[in-house]
Design a protein around this motif. Structure first.
Motif, short mmCIF file in Angstrom:
data_model
loop_
_atom_site.label_atom_id
_atom_site.label_comp_id
_atom_site.label_asym_id
_atom_site.label_seq_id
_atom_site.Cartn_x
_atom_site.Cartn_y
_atom_site.Cartn_z
N LYS A 77 0.81 -1.22 0.00
CA LYS A 77 0.00 0.00 0.00
C LYS A 77 0.84 1.27 0.00
CE LYS A 77 -2.08 -1.49 3.63
NZ LYS A 77 -2.87 -1.57 4.84
N GLY A 78 2.11 1.20 0.47
CA GLY A 78 2.95 2.38 0.54
C GLY A 78 3.92 2.28 1.71
N LEU A 93 1.88 7.99 10.52
CA LEU A 93 2.21 8.88 9.41
C LEU A 93 2.37 8.00 8.17
CD1 LEU A 93 3.12 11.79 8.58
CD2 LEU A 93 5.45 11.05 9.12
N PHE A 94 1.70 8.37 7.06
CA PHE A 94 1.75 7.49 5.89
C PHE A 94 1.87 8.26 4.58
CE2 PHE A 94 -2.71 8.53 6.31
CZ PHE A 94 -3.14 8.70 5.00
N LEU A 95 2.37 7.55 3.57
CA LEU A 95 2.38 8.00 2.17
C LEU A 95 2.04 6.77 1.35
CD1 LEU A 95 2.98 10.05 -0.08
CD2 LEU A 95 5.37 9.33 0.05
N ASN A 96 0.86 6.78 0.70
CA ASN A 96 0.47 5.58 -0.04
C ASN A 96 0.94 5.65 -1.49
OD1 ASN A 96 -1.51 6.90 -1.61
ND2 ASN A 96 -3.13 6.40 -0.18
N ASN A 97 0.80 4.56 -2.18
CA ASN A 97 1.31 4.45 -3.55
C ASN A 97 0.57 5.33 -4.55
OD1 ASN A 97 3.25 2.67 -2.72
ND2 ASN A 97 2.08 0.86 -3.27
N GLN A 98 -0.63 5.79 -4.21
CA GLN A 98 -1.36 6.69 -5.10
C GLN A 98 -0.95 8.14 -4.90
OE1 GLN A 98 -3.13 4.14 -3.32
NE2 GLN A 98 -2.70 2.97 -5.15
N GLY A 99 -0.13 8.42 -3.87
CA GLY A 99 0.35 9.78 -3.65
C GLY A 99 -0.32 10.50 -2.49
#
Length: 128
Positions: A77-78, A93-99
């Motif tokens: 997922k990221g 805290l996250f950054l997913n693959n879709q931006g």
């Protein structure tokens, strides 16, 4: 010619301290490669892993406070970082693959108290 071996093949290697206590463990088990840093009692205080799919994870844990830890992880997922407090509260805290990216804060009962996200188009959303 030197007597030094150029390659050593093992499934697990433990490095011990001066008292013969394991302090570092390098292993591969069921496709999961890992490095573990161990306390004097053999508890895992830090771990670095690489799974079969090529995703890595770093986990730092407090031996004194079992619920106090930090995880940096990449998965399909990221990427994300999670902070856990000894009372049960956590931040994510996250950054997913879709931006899309964001920050989520949970209280000691794991109830969401705050979330801020930024969509892949740059739209900010804040929930309290």
């Amino acid at each position: 010619m030197s007597d030094i071996q150029q390659k050593l093949k093992l499934r697990e290697l433990e490095i011990v301290d001066e008292h013969d206590q394991p302090r570092i463990r390098l292993s591969v088990e069921q496709g999961l490669a890992s490095i573990q840093l161990l306390s004097l009692q053999g508890e895992v205080g830090a771990r670095i892993e690489l799974d079969q799919a090529g995703f890595s994870k770093i986990q730092l844990a407090s031996i004194a406070e079992p619920l106090l830890n930090v995880k940096l992880e990449m998965d399909p997922k990221g990427s994300h970082i999670k902070f856990d407090h000894q009372n049960g509260a956590s931040n994510y805290l996250f950054l997913n693959n879709q931006g899309a990216s964001g920050l989520v804060m949970l209280d000691a009962q794991q109830q969401r108290k705050f979330a801020a996200t930024v969509s892949e188009q740059g739209v900010l959303k804040i929930d309290q």
